[in-house]
Design a protein around this motif. Structure first.
Motif, PDB file in Angstrom:
ATOM      1  N   ALA A  19       0.508  -1.003   0.062  1.00 36.44           N
ATOM      2  CA  ALA A  19      -0.179  -0.044  -0.062  1.00 36.44           C
ATOM      3  C   ALA A  19       0.767   1.209  -0.280  1.00 36.44           C
ATOM      4  N   GLU A  20       1.543   1.083   0.666  1.00 38.82           N
ATOM      5  CA  GLU A  20       2.632   2.596   0.793  1.00 38.82           C
ATOM      6  C   GLU A  20       3.615   3.169  -0.644  1.00 38.82           C
ATOM      7  N   TYR A  21       3.998   1.233  -1.230  1.00 40.23           N
ATOM      8  CA  TYR A  21       4.770   1.625  -2.282  1.00 40.23           C
ATOM      9  C   TYR A  21       3.858   1.481  -3.844  1.00 40.23           C
ATOM     10  N   ASN A  22       2.938   1.315  -3.668  1.00 36.14           N
ATOM     11  CA  ASN A  22       1.928   1.051  -4.362  1.00 36.14           C
ATOM     12  C   ASN A  22       2.026   0.748  -5.449  1.00 36.14           C
ATOM     13  N   LEU A  23       2.115  -0.821  -4.461  1.00 38.41           N
ATOM     14  CA  LEU A  23       2.287  -1.858  -5.846  1.00 38.41           C
ATOM     15  C   LEU A  23       1.513  -2.779  -5.524  1.00 38.41           C
ATOM     16  N   LYS A  24       1.024  -3.759  -6.738  1.00 40.15           N
ATOM     17  CA  LYS A  24      -0.026  -4.503  -7.321  1.00 40.15           C
ATOM     18  C   LYS A  24      -0.030  -5.929  -5.679  1.00 40.15           C
ATOM     19  N   LEU A  25      -0.322  -6.969  -5.413  1.00 42.57           N
ATOM     20  CA  LEU A  25      -0.269  -7.936  -4.538  1.00 42.57           C
ATOM     21  C   LEU A  25      -0.350  -8.818  -5.938  1.00 42.57           C
ATOM     22  N   SER A  26       0.691  -9.768  -5.214  1.00 44.89           N
ATOM     23  CA  SER A  26       1.163 -11.464  -6.242  1.00 44.89           C
ATOM     24  C   SER A  26       0.778 -12.005  -4.757  1.00 44.89           C
ATOM     25  N   GLY A  27       0.587 -13.733  -5.575  1.00 53.72           N
ATOM     26  CA  GLY A  27       1.636 -15.027  -4.193  1.00 53.72           C
ATOM     27  C   GLY A  27       1.422 -16.160  -4.752  1.00 53.72           C
ATOM     28  N   GLY A  28       2.090 -17.180  -4.632  1.00 48.10           N
ATOM     29  CA  GLY A  28       1.826 -17.966  -5.438  1.00 48.10           C
ATOM     30  C   GLY A  28       2.746 -19.293  -4.321  1.00 48.10           C
ATOM     31  N   SER A  29       2.611 -20.588  -4.209  1.00 45.29           N
ATOM     32  CA  SER A  29       3.326 -21.532  -3.641  1.00 45.29           C
ATOM     33  C   SER A  29       4.320 -21.558  -3.323  1.00 45.29           C
ATOM     34  N   ASP A  30       4.964 -21.214  -4.819  1.00 41.43           N
ATOM     35  CA  ASP A  30       6.456 -21.974  -4.696  1.00 41.43           C
ATOM     36  C   ASP A  30       6.585 -23.500  -4.700  1.00 41.43           C
ATOM     37  N   PHE A  31       5.967 -24.293  -5.896  1.00 42.35           N
ATOM     38  CA  PHE A  31       5.607 -25.092  -6.018  1.00 42.35           C
ATOM     39  C   PHE A  31       7.134 -25.627  -6.536  1.00 42.35           C
ATOM     40  N   HIS A  32       7.806 -26.825  -6.096  1.00 39.28           N
ATOM     41  CA  HIS A  32       8.198 -27.687  -6.557  1.00 39.28           C
ATOM     42  C   HIS A  32       8.623 -28.767  -6.803  1.00 39.28           C
ATOM     43  N   GLY A  33       7.514 -30.084  -6.320  1.00 37.50           N
ATOM     44  CA  GLY A  33       7.170 -31.055  -6.608  1.00 37.50           C
ATOM     45  C   GLY A  33       7.516 -32.003  -5.299  1.00 37.50           C
ATOM     46  N   SER A  34       8.464 -32.902  -5.331  1.00 36.83           N
ATOM     47  CA  SER A  34       9.186 -33.346  -4.669  1.00 36.83           C
ATOM     48  C   SER A  34      10.353 -32.881  -3.443  1.00 36.83           C
ATOM     49  N   ASN A  35      11.196 -31.880  -4.505  1.00 35.28           N
ATOM     50  CA  ASN A  35      12.219 -31.342  -3.657  1.00 35.28           C
ATOM     51  C   ASN A  35      11.878 -29.994  -2.981  1.00 35.28           C
ATOM     52  N   LYS A  36      10.215 -30.218  -2.680  1.00 37.10           N
ATOM     53  CA  LYS A  36       9.730 -29.238  -1.071  1.00 37.10           C
ATOM     54  C   LYS A  36       8.254 -30.300  -1.434  1.00 37.10           C
ATOM     55  N   PRO A  37       8.712 -31.454  -0.367  1.00 39.83           N
ATOM     56  CA  PRO A  37       7.476 -32.422  -0.205  1.00 39.83           C
ATOM     57  C   PRO A  37       6.429 -31.558   0.435  1.00 39.83           C
ATOM     58  N   HIS A  38       6.611 -30.422   1.312  1.00 37.26           N
ATOM     59  CA  HIS A  38       5.417 -29.817   2.490  1.00 37.26           C
ATOM     60  C   HIS A  38       5.077 -28.965   1.529  1.00 37.26           C
ATOM     61  N   ILE A  39       5.412 -28.849   0.637  1.00 38.46           N
ATOM     62  CA  ILE A  39       4.339 -27.537   0.065  1.00 38.46           C
ATOM     63  C   ILE A  39       3.562 -28.293  -1.603  1.00 38.46           C
ATOM     64  N   ARG A  40       1.875 -27.705  -1.428  1.00 34.94           N
ATOM     65  CA  ARG A  40       1.092 -28.048  -2.700  1.00 34.94           C
ATOM     66  C   ARG A  40       1.239 -27.344  -3.339  1.00 34.94           C
ATOM     67  N   LEU A  41       0.770 -27.977  -4.654  1.00 36.81           N
ATOM     68  CA  LEU A  41       0.535 -26.983  -5.620  1.00 36.81           C
ATOM     69  C   LEU A  41      -1.347 -25.837  -5.383  1.00 36.81           C
ATOM     70  N   GLY A  42      -0.969 -24.628  -4.781  1.00 38.49           N
ATOM     71  CA  GLY A  42      -2.310 -23.733  -5.256  1.00 38.49           C
ATOM     72  C   GLY A  42      -2.740 -23.225  -3.540  1.00 38.49           C
ATOM     73  N   SER A  43      -1.666 -24.478  -2.608  1.00 35.89           N
ATOM     74  CA  SER A  43      -2.352 -24.446  -1.221  1.00 35.89           C
ATOM     75  C   SER A  43      -1.266 -24.343  -0.179  1.00 35.89           C
TER      76      SER A  43
END
Length: 279
Positions: free
Chosen positions: A238-262
């Motif tokens: 808000a302060e820097y007038n930047l748009k919001l983005s978001g992502g899981s940083d999904f890598h499959g089994s290289n990051k097994p605790h991270i699921r696509l989308g969630s």
């Protein structure tokens, strides 16, 4: 009420993920996503395949990339979205990045051999034939060969920043990354700022420098953020007038605790963010 969800930070086998671009599209469909961005490290080689697979499944594919940069001695990542992946300036720079990465890998393998590991570029390419080889592949190789007990051990003991087999590589600045993304018609997003463990003053310095080059967005929703982290990044946006983005940083089994989308189970990125980024 619009409940469509997306994921704007995803990796495939074109860099250091373990699902092919085609498999990612199927996983996105399974996760109920309306759209996802393929943002492989320093390569756009998986985008054409991902686009075709996503189209067949009626999912929107956002062409992207994640660039590794250096900001005053700290590694900082910049995500580009809505890229023209055929842009020759972008492709030329990415080829240079990969050449630099390959040279670094050769030196790293040599140091690992001095530690007693049987490892070479040829062995890595045999195990990961279509990938841009990264430290994640090195860690996976050591694990699969039984040299280490976990992938994290590779980073903590051997190839993580400052460890005894670590080889630094030349990087562009975040400002240069913003300019490169713009040259390919893309939108520049500062990836996961909380992960840099910067002071508020230092992070604001980074934002000021990148904003001067036209930085458009910041990752406010991310797998490992705590509620306070998200509030802080939203406040900066808000302060820097930047748009919001978001992502899981999904890598499959290289990051097994991270699921696509969630992510780790609590992540949900509304489609409205994509609409705002595009506008």
């Amino acid at each position: 009420m619009n409940t469509k969800t997306i994921d704007l930070h995803v990796h495939s086998t074109a860099s250091d993920g373990t699902l092919t671009p085609t498999e990612l599209a199927a996983e996105a469909k399974k996760a109920g996503l309306t759209a996802f961005a393929l943002t492989d490290h320093d390569t756009v080689n998986g985008i054409a395949e991902a686009r075709e697979a996503a189209r067949a499944l009626s999912i929107e594919l956002i062409p992207g990339v994640e660039l590794s940069t250096d900001y005053k001695g700290k590694e900082v990542h910049m995500v580009g979205l809505f890229l023209d992946e055929t842009n020759q300036k972008l492709l030329s720079h990415l080829a240079d990045f990969r050449d630099n990465r390959d040279n670094r890998n050769v030196k790293m393998y040599q140091k690992l051999r001095e530690e007693g590991f049987e490892i070479s570029e040829e062995a890595l390419r045999e195990m990961f034939p279509d990938a841009v080889l990264t430290r994640a592949h090195t860690a996976r190789y050591l694990y699969e060969k039984g040299y280490i007990k976990s992938i994290s051990e590779a980073f903590e003991t051997y190839i993580g920043d400052g460890c005894r087999c670590y080889i630094p590589r030349a990087k562009i600045s975040p400002q240069e990354a913003v300019r490169l993304i713009h040259s390919a018609g893309g939108t520049a997003i500062l990836a996961h700022p909380i992960l840099y463990h910067m002071s508020d003053e230092r992070l604001r310095e980074l934002l000021n420098d990148c904003k001067a080059e036209g930085l458009e967005g910041i990752e406010a929703l991310y797998s490992t953020y705590q509620p306070g982290d998200e509030r802080y990044v939203r406040k900066l946006a808000a302060e820097y007038n930047l748009k919001l983005s978001g992502g899981s940083d999904f890598h499959g089994s290289n990051k097994p605790h991270i699921r696509l989308g969630s992510g780790m189970g609590h992540l949900s990125i509304p489609y409205e963010l994509l609409e705002q980024l595009r506008s």
